[in-house]
Each structure stands twice: as C-alpha cells, then as structure tokens.
Design a protein around this motif. Structure first.
Motif, PDB file in Angstrom:
ATOM      1  N   SER A  84     -38.194  32.764  37.408  1.00 28.64           N
ATOM      2  CA  SER A  84     -38.350  31.323  37.295  1.00 28.64           C
ATOM      3  C   SER A  84     -38.204  30.634  38.650  1.00 28.64           C
ATOM      4  O   SER A  84     -38.931  29.677  38.958  1.00 28.64           O
ATOM      5  N   ASN A  85     -37.276  31.118  39.478  1.00 29.15           N
ATOM      6  CA  ASN A  85     -37.079  30.523  40.803  1.00 29.15           C
ATOM      7  C   ASN A  85     -38.360  30.589  41.643  1.00 29.15           C
ATOM      8  O   ASN A  85     -38.742  29.625  42.321  1.00 29.15           O
ATOM      9  N   ILE A  86     -39.024  31.732  41.581  1.00 23.60           N
ATOM     10  CA  ILE A  86     -40.253  31.903  42.358  1.00 23.60           C
ATOM     11  C   ILE A  86     -41.341  30.958  41.835  1.00 23.60           C
ATOM     12  O   ILE A  86     -42.026  30.277  42.617  1.00 23.60           O
TER      13      ILE A  86
ATOM     14  N   MET B 282     -43.198  31.509  26.934  1.00 20.98           N
ATOM     15  CA  MET B 282     -44.003  32.735  27.068  1.00 20.98           C
ATOM     16  C   MET B 282     -43.339  33.699  28.052  1.00 20.98           C
ATOM     17  O   MET B 282     -43.215  34.909  27.789  1.00 20.98           O
ATOM     18  N   ALA B 283     -42.944  33.150  29.192  1.00 24.94           N
ATOM     19  CA  ALA B 283     -42.352  33.989  30.230  1.00 24.94           C
ATOM     20  C   ALA B 283     -41.068  34.660  29.738  1.00 24.94           C
ATOM     21  O   ALA B 283     -40.807  35.832  30.040  1.00 24.94           O
TER      22      ALA B 283
ATOM     23  N   ALA C 297     -37.955  40.511  44.448  1.00 23.96           N
ATOM     24  CA  ALA C 297     -38.988  39.641  45.005  1.00 23.96           C
ATOM     25  C   ALA C 297     -38.386  38.298  45.426  1.00 23.96           C
ATOM     26  O   ALA C 297     -38.728  37.752  46.482  1.00 23.96           O
ATOM     27  N   TRP C 298     -37.456  37.797  44.608  1.00 14.89           N
ATOM     28  CA  TRP C 298     -36.800  36.528  44.931  1.00 14.89           C
ATOM     29  C   TRP C 298     -35.934  36.663  46.191  1.00 14.89           C
ATOM     30  O   TRP C 298     -35.885  35.746  47.015  1.00 14.89           O
TER      31      TRP C 298
ATOM     32  N   GLN D 222     -33.819  39.308  34.545  1.00 13.12           N
ATOM     33  CA  GLN D 222     -34.725  39.045  35.655  1.00 13.12           C
ATOM     34  C   GLN D 222     -35.377  37.664  35.560  1.00 13.12           C
ATOM     35  O   GLN D 222     -36.032  37.212  36.502  1.00 13.12           O
ATOM     36  N   PHE D 223     -35.170  37.017  34.437  1.00 12.91           N
ATOM     37  CA  PHE D 223     -35.914  35.769  34.213  1.00 12.91           C
ATOM     38  C   PHE D 223     -35.568  34.679  35.224  1.00 12.91           C
ATOM     39  O   PHE D 223     -36.455  33.959  35.694  1.00 12.91           O
TER      40      PHE D 223
END
Length: 230
Positions: A156-158, A142-143, A220-221, A151-152
């Motif tokens: 995903s890291n967050i 979904m993501a 953000a990461w 940006q994935f």
C-alpha cells in the motif's frame, strides 16, 4: 649414646687396635695390620660424625619431591581433561548452532511456501466482477484479497506514493500509467489484456513485479525508501 660418646668410643677402640697391631707387627715384622687397623678406626670416626637426623631429612626431601612430581602430573592431566571437555563442548555447540540455522532456514522456506500458497488461493484478478469504474476503497479491498496480510502495508505504501490508488493515473511527461506507474504502460499486458480498465489486473502485475524483482512487497518498499523509486 651421644655423638661425642660414640666418637670417644671409636677413638678408644681404634687406639687399642692400633696398639695391639703394633705389638703383633713387631712380633711378626710386618706393618700391614697396623695400617688396616688405623683405616678402620678412621672410618668409624667418620660414620660417627654424621648427624642422627640426616637420614630422616633425606627421606622427607625425597617424599616431598615425589609429591611435587605427582602434583605436576595431576595438574597436567586435569588440564588435558579440561581441554578435551572444552573441545567436545565447542563441537557440540557448533552442531547445535548448525542445526538451529537449518531449522530456521526450513521454517523460513515453509513460511514463504505458505505465503505463496495463500496468494495462489486468494482471488485472481479475473475473479472480480468487471465494473465501469472503481473507488479507492474497492481497489484496496481487491488488493487485500490478493496480497499477503503481512505484506499489504508495504504494498500500500508503494501504491500511495506512485498513484494514490488511482488505477487510471497517467504521468504527463513520461506516460507512466496506473497504480504502479508502469513504464511503458504496456508492461501490464503480461497480467491481462484488460489492464487499462481493471485495477485487479494491475494489482496482479504489481505484486508479481515486486516478488520477482525484490522478493516481496516489503523488500520493494525498503528499496523505494532508499532510492525513491523501485
């Protein structure tokens, strides 16, 4: 004729003139002509004393001075031309740099708009079929459809650090909930009423939060790496 011969000739001539003048003066009773003759002889002697090459030396010195003046003028003009050329080049470089910066800014803007359009075109949370439960692989799928490809990984890291992709994860001490450990948990409601049971709704909320607060999931990461929270 050598300078010595000229001088001898001038002296002899002056003597002769003086002798004649003396005779005339005696006859006339005046000494004025005698004085004039002596002065003329003296002048002739002085002119004869000037070296024959002096005039050429003076002319040569004058030509050298003129050449020096012309060389200085040419050097000054060359420096002025060089300074003007450098000024024009600097102005051209500044214009080119400004144009390049503007083009880069426009390209970045176009890229952001394209990314935004891509996200808008991707499937919304409401387009995923509702299920009673979801596996990690299904949530990640979904993501991937909702987050821009570049940006994935940051996104995903967050999620990995916050919940390990568990959309029902609850922090026992704080009550933080879901994929992004939102606190209070009710924040998810801005993305949809089914936030407790639908991971797509949580993904939508998390993506909007990262974009609005930091500019992108990768920004953000970067903040998370520096502060261990976001």
């Amino acid at each position: 004729m050598s300078p010595i011969s000229v001088r001898g000739f001038a002296v002899a001539s002056a003597t002769a003139v003086t002798a004649v003048g003396s005779v005339v003066g005696v006859a006339s009773g005046s000494t004025a002509q005698t004085n004039d003759a002596e002065a003329t002889a003296a002048d002739s002697t002085l002119l004869a004393d000037i070296p024959a090459g002096q005039q050429a030396q003076v002319q040569t010195a004058s030509l050298t001075q003129q050449a020096d003046v012309q060389a200085i003028a040419a050097d000054t003009l060359a420096k002025k031309d060089a300074e003007e050329a450098a000024r024009k080049q600097a102005a051209a470089d500044a214009i080119a740099k400004q144009k390049a910066a503007q083009q880069a800014e426009e390209a970045a803007k176009a890229r952001k708009e394209a990314e935004a359009a891509s996200r808008s075109a991707s499937r919304d949370s409401s387009s995923f079929p509702v299920q009673s439960s979801y596996t990690v692989a299904q949530i990640q799928a979904m993501a991937r459809q909702m987050v821009a490809a570049d940006q994935f990984q940051c996104f995903s890291n967050i999620v990995n650090h916050e919940s390990s992709w568990n959309y029902q994860a609850v922090n026992a001490s704080s009550g933080a909930y879901g994929l992004f450990q939102a606190l209070p948990a009710g924040k998810y409601a801005s993305a949809g009423a089914d936030w407790r049971t639908n991971p797509a709704t949580q993904i939508k909320w998390g993506l909007n939060y990262m974009d609005s607060r930091y500019g992108s999931p990768c920004q953000a990461w970067s903040f998370w790496q520096a502060n261990s929270w976001y």
